[in-house]
Design a protein around this motif. Structure first.
Motif, mmCIF file in Angstrom:
data_model
loop_
_atom_site.group_PDB
_atom_site.id
_atom_site.type_symbol
_atom_site.label_atom_id
_atom_site.label_comp_id
_atom_site.label_asym_id
_atom_site.label_seq_id
_atom_site.Cartn_x
_atom_site.Cartn_y
_atom_site.Cartn_z
ATOM 1 N N MET A 1 16.876 11.256 -5.690
ATOM 2 C CA MET A 1 15.727 11.813 -6.392
ATOM 3 C C MET A 1 16.167 12.629 -7.613
ATOM 4 S SD MET A 1 12.503 12.172 -6.840
ATOM 5 C CE MET A 1 11.772 11.464 -5.366
ATOM 6 N N VAL A 2 17.250 13.384 -7.478
ATOM 7 C CA VAL A 2 17.774 14.150 -8.625
ATOM 8 C C VAL A 2 18.143 13.204 -9.762
ATOM 9 C CG1 VAL A 2 19.724 15.543 -9.434
ATOM 10 C CG2 VAL A 2 18.542 16.156 -7.319
ATOM 11 N N ALA A 3 18.813 12.115 -9.434
ATOM 12 C CA ALA A 3 19.186 11.137 -10.460
ATOM 13 C C ALA A 3 17.940 10.543 -11.113
ATOM 14 C CB ALA A 3 20.045 10.036 -9.847
ATOM 15 N N LEU A 4 16.907 10.274 -10.303
ATOM 16 C CA LEU A 4 15.666 9.723 -10.834
ATOM 17 C C LEU A 4 14.984 10.728 -11.758
ATOM 18 C CD1 LEU A 4 13.343 7.689 -10.959
ATOM 19 C CD2 LEU A 4 12.473 8.685 -8.816
ATOM 20 N N ILE A 5 14.880 11.981 -11.317
ATOM 21 C CA ILE A 5 14.227 13.009 -12.135
ATOM 22 C C ILE A 5 14.976 13.201 -13.444
ATOM 23 C CG2 ILE A 5 13.678 15.473 -12.279
ATOM 24 C CD1 ILE A 5 13.221 15.383 -9.227
ATOM 25 N N ARG A 6 16.297 13.213 -13.368
ATOM 26 C CA ARG A 6 17.090 13.394 -14.591
ATOM 27 C C ARG A 6 16.805 12.260 -15.585
ATOM 28 N NH1 ARG A 6 21.666 14.149 -12.371
ATOM 29 N NH2 ARG A 6 21.777 16.414 -12.609
ATOM 30 N N GLU A 7 16.668 11.048 -15.074
ATOM 31 C CA GLU A 7 16.429 9.900 -15.960
ATOM 32 C C GLU A 7 15.027 9.915 -16.550
ATOM 33 O OE1 GLU A 7 16.184 4.996 -15.829
ATOM 34 O OE2 GLU A 7 16.981 6.104 -14.102
ATOM 35 N N VAL A 8 14.008 10.124 -15.708
ATOM 36 C CA VAL A 8 12.630 9.978 -16.193
ATOM 37 C C VAL A 8 12.145 11.179 -16.985
ATOM 38 C CG1 VAL A 8 12.045 8.409 -14.306
ATOM 39 C CG2 VAL A 8 11.541 10.863 -14.072
ATOM 40 N N THR A 9 12.852 12.316 -16.886
ATOM 41 C CA THR A 9 12.444 13.483 -17.673
ATOM 42 C C THR A 9 13.335 13.709 -18.890
ATOM 43 O OG1 THR A 9 13.768 15.031 -16.333
ATOM 44 C CG2 THR A 9 11.492 14.627 -15.624
ATOM 45 N N ALA A 10 14.205 12.778 -19.185
ATOM 46 C CA ALA A 10 15.079 12.922 -20.360
ATOM 47 C C ALA A 10 14.221 13.094 -21.614
ATOM 48 C CB ALA A 10 15.973 11.691 -20.496
ATOM 49 N N GLY A 11 14.494 14.146 -22.362
ATOM 50 C CA GLY A 11 13.747 14.424 -23.577
ATOM 51 C C GLY A 11 12.421 15.120 -23.351
ATOM 52 N N LYS A 12 12.046 15.325 -22.093
ATOM 53 C CA LYS A 12 10.791 16.008 -21.768
ATOM 54 C C LYS A 12 11.089 17.413 -21.238
ATOM 55 C CE LYS A 12 8.619 11.604 -20.519
ATOM 56 N NZ LYS A 12 7.730 11.519 -21.691
ATOM 57 N N THR A 13 10.056 18.225 -21.167
ATOM 58 C CA THR A 13 10.185 19.565 -20.606
ATOM 59 C C THR A 13 9.778 19.518 -19.141
ATOM 60 O OG1 THR A 13 9.667 20.545 -22.753
ATOM 61 C CG2 THR A 13 9.464 21.964 -20.828
ATOM 62 N N PRO B 1 0.842 -1.205 0.000
ATOM 63 C CA PRO B 1 0.000 0.000 0.000
ATOM 64 C C PRO B 1 0.872 1.248 0.000
ATOM 65 C CG PRO B 1 -0.783 -1.589 1.619
ATOM 66 C CD PRO B 1 0.550 -2.092 1.143
ATOM 67 N N ALA B 2 0.455 2.249 -0.741
ATOM 68 C CA ALA B 2 1.266 3.467 -0.839
ATOM 69 C C ALA B 2 1.526 4.086 0.526
ATOM 70 C CB ALA B 2 0.570 4.479 -1.752
ATOM 71 N N GLY B 3 0.541 3.984 1.424
ATOM 72 C CA GLY B 3 0.691 4.570 2.749
ATOM 73 C C GLY B 3 1.705 3.870 3.625
ATOM 74 N N GLU B 4 2.142 2.668 3.231
ATOM 75 C CA GLU B 4 3.133 1.935 4.016
ATOM 76 C C GLU B 4 4.547 2.096 3.484
ATOM 77 O OE1 GLU B 4 2.012 -2.129 4.524
ATOM 78 O OE2 GLU B 4 -0.028 -1.637 5.220
ATOM 79 N N LEU B 5 4.701 2.780 2.360
ATOM 80 C CA LEU B 5 6.033 3.007 1.811
ATOM 81 C C LEU B 5 6.778 4.046 2.637
ATOM 82 C CD1 LEU B 5 5.161 3.243 -1.997
ATOM 83 C CD2 LEU B 5 6.202 1.290 -0.814
ATOM 84 N N SER B 6 8.101 4.008 2.572
ATOM 85 C CA SER B 6 8.895 5.049 3.219
ATOM 86 C C SER B 6 8.601 6.389 2.553
ATOM 87 C CB SER B 6 10.388 4.729 3.096
ATOM 88 O OG SER B 6 10.821 4.884 1.745
ATOM 89 N N TYR B 7 8.977 7.465 3.241
ATOM 90 C CA TYR B 7 8.710 8.792 2.686
ATOM 91 C C TYR B 7 9.383 8.968 1.325
ATOM 92 C CZ TYR B 7 8.635 13.839 2.104
ATOM 93 O OH TYR B 7 8.455 15.106 1.596
ATOM 94 N N ALA B 8 10.644 8.569 1.219
ATOM 95 C CA ALA B 8 11.364 8.715 -0.049
ATOM 96 C C ALA B 8 10.710 7.882 -1.153
ATOM 97 C CB ALA B 8 12.829 8.317 0.125
ATOM 98 N N ASP B 9 10.236 6.683 -0.792
ATOM 99 C CA ASP B 9 9.571 5.843 -1.789
ATOM 100 C C ASP B 9 8.217 6.433 -2.195
ATOM 101 O OD1 ASP B 9 11.623 4.052 -1.982
ATOM 102 O OD2 ASP B 9 10.713 2.529 -0.693
ATOM 103 N N GLN B 10 7.526 7.074 -1.260
ATOM 104 C CA GLN B 10 6.271 7.733 -1.620
ATOM 105 C C GLN B 10 6.520 8.861 -2.616
ATOM 106 O OE1 GLN B 10 3.858 8.960 1.698
ATOM 107 N NE2 GLN B 10 3.866 6.929 2.644
ATOM 108 N N ARG B 11 7.600 9.610 -2.406
ATOM 109 C CA ARG B 11 7.914 10.687 -3.361
ATOM 110 C C ARG B 11 8.272 10.103 -4.723
ATOM 111 N NH1 ARG B 11 6.484 15.700 -1.117
ATOM 112 N NH2 ARG B 11 7.130 16.349 -3.190
ATOM 113 N N ALA B 12 8.990 8.983 -4.715
ATOM 114 C CA ALA B 12 9.312 8.322 -5.984
ATOM 115 C C ALA B 12 8.041 7.822 -6.663
ATOM 116 C CB ALA B 12 10.288 7.171 -5.752
#
Length: 253
Positions: free
Chosen positions: A188-200, A146-157
């Motif tokens: 999180m910065v590394a994740l954002i950089r990866e998932v937004t590649a080619g996007k605005t 359940p989303a509510g049981e994830l760690s805070y960092a995992d919820q943000r991810a």
């Protein structure tokens, strides 16, 4: 608007009663650009996000997405046109699993509409897309939780996963590293950089290390106006920015 602009704000204004909170903002984001929106508390950053995503309606000016006027469209219409946003406060369904949260975001993109006779478990394309998104943000092994049981960092991810699930071309992230320690913020910065590649990407962010690490350009707001928008070097050197923001605590935004 230039064809290379994914998002453009022209003289956008918004007032609540007699208080004008957005005072004629002009801002252009190029395709594939990452732009951070910074400024002190009360500068208008969240209000501007709400205008772009359709939660608020502008009193004046116009907002264009890929050249199309979205100024007075509803949030769901804007989302279908290719813009997705996350929220400063979690908007997850805490009792649904991580997988179910992402699948909800995928369904409309794949053309599914509400139909009481359709068993959602049989929508294998939605399940495959949701699993792929969870894999991309590193949550595949926790998809059943359940989303509510994830760690805070995992919820943000997971919030990032929900935001990118519909494969929008323009993404708005509202304080994606808020409440994180340095290691979590770097991840999180590394994740954002990866998932937004080619996007605005347009993001509101308080952590200046994150801003300078991730953003191609930085837009600085104060009193409902964008007072500067430039690359990190120029923003660091801008005397108005130094006076209004950078010389304050990094938590004052």
């Amino acid at each position: 608007m230039s064809a290379s602009h994914s998002l453009e704000l022209r003289g956008v204004r918004k007032a609540f009663g007699s208080t004008e909170v957005i005072c004629g903002v002009d801002l252009q984001l190029r395709e594939g650009e990452r732009c951070a929106l910074i400024g002190p508390n009360g500068a208008g950053k969240s209000s501007l996000f709400n205008l772009v995503s359709g939660r608020y309606t502008a009193d004046g000016g116009s907002i264009l997405l890929h050249g199309e006027d979205i100024t007075r469209l509803a949030p769901q219409q804007i989302n279908r046109m290719g813009l997705a946003r996350s929220f400063q406060i979690s908007s997850l369904f805490p009792r649904l699993s991580a997988f179910e949260n992402v699948r909800c975001a995928v369904l409309w993109k794949l053309g599914y509409r509400y139909a009481f006779w359709r068993r959602i478990g049989r929508l294998h394309d939605a399940a495959d897309r949701a699993a792929a998104v969870l894999d991309k943000v590193g949550l595949r092994s926790r998809a059943h939780l359940p989303a509510g049981e994830l760690s805070y960092a995992d919820q943000r991810a997971l919030e990032v996963a929900v935001t990118i699930a519909a494969d929008a071309s323009v993404i708005l992230l509202d304080e994606p590293t808020a409440g994180m320690n340095r290691a979590e913020a770097e991840a999180m910065v590394a994740l954002i950089r990866e998932v937004t590649a080619g996007k605005t990407l347009l993001m509101v962010e308080h952590d200046m290390e994150v801003v300078f690490d991730l953003a191609d350009r930085i837009a600085v707001m104060d009193n409902g106006r964008v007072i500067a928008c430039d690359d990190a070097h120029s923003i660091r050197a801008n005397p108005d920015v130094q006076r209004l923001y950078l010389n304050r605590s990094s938590h004052a935004a």
